[in-house]
Design a protein around this motif. Structure first.
Motif, short mmCIF file in Angstrom:
data_model
loop_
_atom_site.label_atom_id
_atom_site.label_comp_id
_atom_site.label_asym_id
_atom_site.label_seq_id
_atom_site.Cartn_x
_atom_site.Cartn_y
_atom_site.Cartn_z
N LEU A 66 29.50 36.46 49.10
CA LEU A 66 30.76 36.93 49.67
C LEU A 66 31.96 36.22 49.05
N ARG A 67 31.78 34.96 48.67
CA ARG A 67 32.90 34.23 48.05
C ARG A 67 33.25 34.85 46.70
N ARG A 68 32.25 35.22 45.93
CA ARG A 68 32.53 35.89 44.64
C ARG A 68 33.21 37.23 44.88
N SER A 69 32.75 37.93 45.89
CA SER A 69 33.35 39.23 46.19
C SER A 69 34.79 39.07 46.66
N ALA A 70 35.06 38.03 47.44
CA ALA A 70 36.42 37.81 47.96
C ALA A 70 37.40 37.48 46.86
N ASP A 71 36.92 36.96 45.75
CA ASP A 71 37.81 36.62 44.63
C ASP A 71 38.25 37.84 43.83
N HIS A 72 37.57 38.96 44.03
CA HIS A 72 37.91 40.16 43.28
C HIS A 72 39.20 40.78 43.81
N ARG A 73 39.99 41.38 42.92
CA ARG A 73 41.21 42.10 43.29
C ARG A 73 41.18 43.51 42.70
N PHE A 74 41.43 44.49 43.55
CA PHE A 74 41.62 45.84 43.03
C PHE A 74 42.95 45.93 42.31
N PHE A 75 43.04 46.80 41.31
CA PHE A 75 44.26 47.03 40.53
C PHE A 75 44.77 45.70 39.96
N PRO A 76 43.97 44.98 39.17
CA PRO A 76 44.29 43.61 38.77
C PRO A 76 45.62 43.46 38.03
N GLU A 77 45.94 44.42 37.15
CA GLU A 77 47.18 44.27 36.39
C GLU A 77 48.41 44.42 37.28
N LEU A 78 48.26 45.17 38.37
CA LEU A 78 49.37 45.31 39.32
C LEU A 78 49.64 43.97 40.00
N TRP A 79 48.60 43.20 40.26
CA TRP A 79 48.78 41.85 40.80
C TRP A 79 49.39 40.92 39.74
N GLU A 80 48.88 41.01 38.53
CA GLU A 80 49.33 40.11 37.47
C GLU A 80 50.77 40.38 37.07
N ALA A 81 51.22 41.61 37.31
CA ALA A 81 52.60 41.94 36.93
C ALA A 81 53.60 41.03 37.63
N ARG A 82 53.26 40.53 38.80
CA ARG A 82 54.17 39.64 39.52
C ARG A 82 54.47 38.37 38.73
N SER A 83 53.48 37.97 37.93
CA SER A 83 53.62 36.71 37.19
C SER A 83 54.55 36.81 35.99
N VAL A 84 54.82 38.01 35.52
CA VAL A 84 55.59 38.17 34.28
C VAL A 84 56.99 38.72 34.53
#
Length: 473
Positions: free
Chosen positions: A447-465
């Motif tokens: 479950l911990r590995r599963s909890a680390d996953h994010r749907f739409f990963p680039e949409l999350w990463e866009a916040r960083s740039v």
């Protein structure tokens, strides 16, 4: 009629005489409020005459409560099955068990014990009924008449009979047991001609799964839905666990259907329409997250009391959950293969695996809007290209843009899903610690590995740039 005490308590003669009078004067006679002609119970008088009505007394254990009463009912079913009844009178044989020492305010526990044991009784071809001075059971012919009120608390066991269609027609499992025993009595017009009309009507409705109902029950299939709960133990906590699991499956399907509809809206370039439906999916995921709060109220000891009944059953084999994940973009051939041998299920799972996901169609929309290169390499746009596309939406537009609104709705959905997974991890840690999970999973580690996953990963990463500065609106 025989009175004895080969259970654990000497019979109280006054109590038994009062019950005997009730059997003879109430159950063996007509009643104006019954709603039909004939004796209140057509079995009692013939059983008394045949010497096939047997009476015993047990003593109530207050510490065991309804659990103990349910066990007594099971014990008496075994006793009934093993007893030598008068030859040829087995069909009208009855075992009446008087419950001595049960305080008045505990009488409802007798009702609960009967409710819990009824499934087992019907499966064995028995009927078990409870009786006491405040018993709420109504007459099937006149629901306002509480037909099961007796002067003393007791329960009775007898064989299933033809007329039990009155009590068993509305539950598919109960009706299946009835049909296996009496179905031949309804097989043709000649057989049915000798049966009461109501029996034939109820049998026909049950056979065609068209029980008399209201428009609301019919529209929502409530009678079917509420007949599908089959926990394996009497523990109240297991029913909560069981119902929570079924409620989650319904919500998984709700999310899946909303995502599937949104995917088609994206195919036809209707971003706002897709976002509107995904709002509901995100809210459904928030409801799913609250389900963990319900399950967190089950203590580890309560869970351990029925965990073994799960066997290898595990949420990892929820095909509706798997289809929901696939529809959002997290796909796994190996997890799909877990359902390969399940007819009807495998087709749906592999279809969800192979068709485009919501995220695939979202990227296709960005491509058609000029935010991604015209042609992806090997059918896939590079990660950095996807990242720049999402970042550009935030840098160049605001709430007036359908792509901005759609992007934020995707984030609502992804965040709600991640929160659901995180709360799942916490619940499992709280309930079973680091024990292995069911179904071959590693439990918390999985479950911990599963909890680390994010749907739409680039949409999350866009916040960083995104560059600092005021928003573009």
């Amino acid at each position: 009629m025989i009175h004895d005490s080969d259970h654990d308590a000497a019979p109280d003669i006054d109590d038994l005489r009062e019950i005997q009078d009730w059997l003879a004067e109430f159950l063996s006679a007509p009643h104006r409020d019954l709603g039909r002609e004939g004796d209140v119970c057509p079995f009692v008088a013939p059983a008394i005459r045949a010497g096939s009505l047997h009476m015993e007394t047990i003593t109530y254990d207050a510490d065991a409560g309804w659990f103990g009463l349910a066990e007594s009912m099971r014990h008496q079913m075994d006793s009934y099955a093993g007893r030598a009844w008068p030859e040829g009178k087995e069909s009208i044989a009855a075992l009446v068990t008087c419950v001595r020492g049960i305080p008045e305010h505990h009488w409802p526990l007798l009702d609960e014990a009967q409710r819990r044991v009824k499934v087992e009784a019907v499966r064995r071809g028995f009927m078990v009924g409870q009786f006491h001075p405040r018993c709420p059971e109504p007459s099937t012919w006149n629901p306002s008449f509480p037909v099961s009120r007796a002067p003393r608390p007791l329960f009775a066991i007898r064989q299933m009979a033809l007329h039990d269609i009155l009590f068993l027609h509305s539950n598919p499992d109960f009706f299946a047991q009835y049909e296996s025993r009496f179905g031949d009595r309804y097989k043709d017009a000649r057989s049915r001609a000798h049966l009461p009309r109501r029996f034939v009507e109820l049998h026909s409705s049950a056979t065609q799964k068209r029980n008399p109902t209201t428009e609301y029950i019919e529209y929502q299939s409530i009678d079917i839905l509420l007949s599908l709960q089959r926990p394996h133990t009497d523990h109240v906590a297991e029913m909560t666990f069981y119902l929570s699991g079924q409620a989650k499956e319904l919500l998984f399907k709700m999310v899946y259907e909303e995502v599937a509809a949104a995917r088609l809206s994206l195919v036809t370039d209707r971003a706002d329409e897709a976002a509107w439906g995904l709002r509901r999916a995100a809210i459904a995921l928030e409801v799913l997250a609250k389900m963990w709060d319900i399950l967190a109220a089950i203590s580890p000891a309560e869970f351990n009391s029925f965990r073994e009944e799960l066997g290898e059953a595990s949420g990892i084999d929820s095909y509706m959950y798997r289809m929901m994940e696939f529809s959002l973009g997290r796909k796994s051939e190996s997890l799909a293969r877990r359902h390969a041998g399940v007819p009807g299920v495998a087709e749906d799972v592999f279809r969800a695996l192979h068709q485009s996901s919501l995220y695939d169609e979202a990227l296709g929309l960005l491509n058609r809007r000029g935010l991604l290169p015209e042609t992806p390499r090997d059918g896939v746009w590079a990660t950095d290209a996807r990242l720049r596309a999402w970042a550009r939406i935030y840098e160049e537009s605001g709430p007036s843009s359908d792509l901005f609104r759609f992007s934020e709705t995707l984030m609502d959905l992804a965040q709600a899903f991640s929160r659901w997974r995180a709360l799942h991890l916490l619940l499992v840690e709280r309930t079973i610690g680091n024990k292995a999970g069911t179904g071959g999973t590693t439990g918390v580690e999985w479950l911990r590995r599963s909890a680390d996953h994010r749907f739409f990963p680039e949409l999350w990463e866009a916040r960083s740039v995104l560059s600092p500065g005021v928003p573009p609106w």
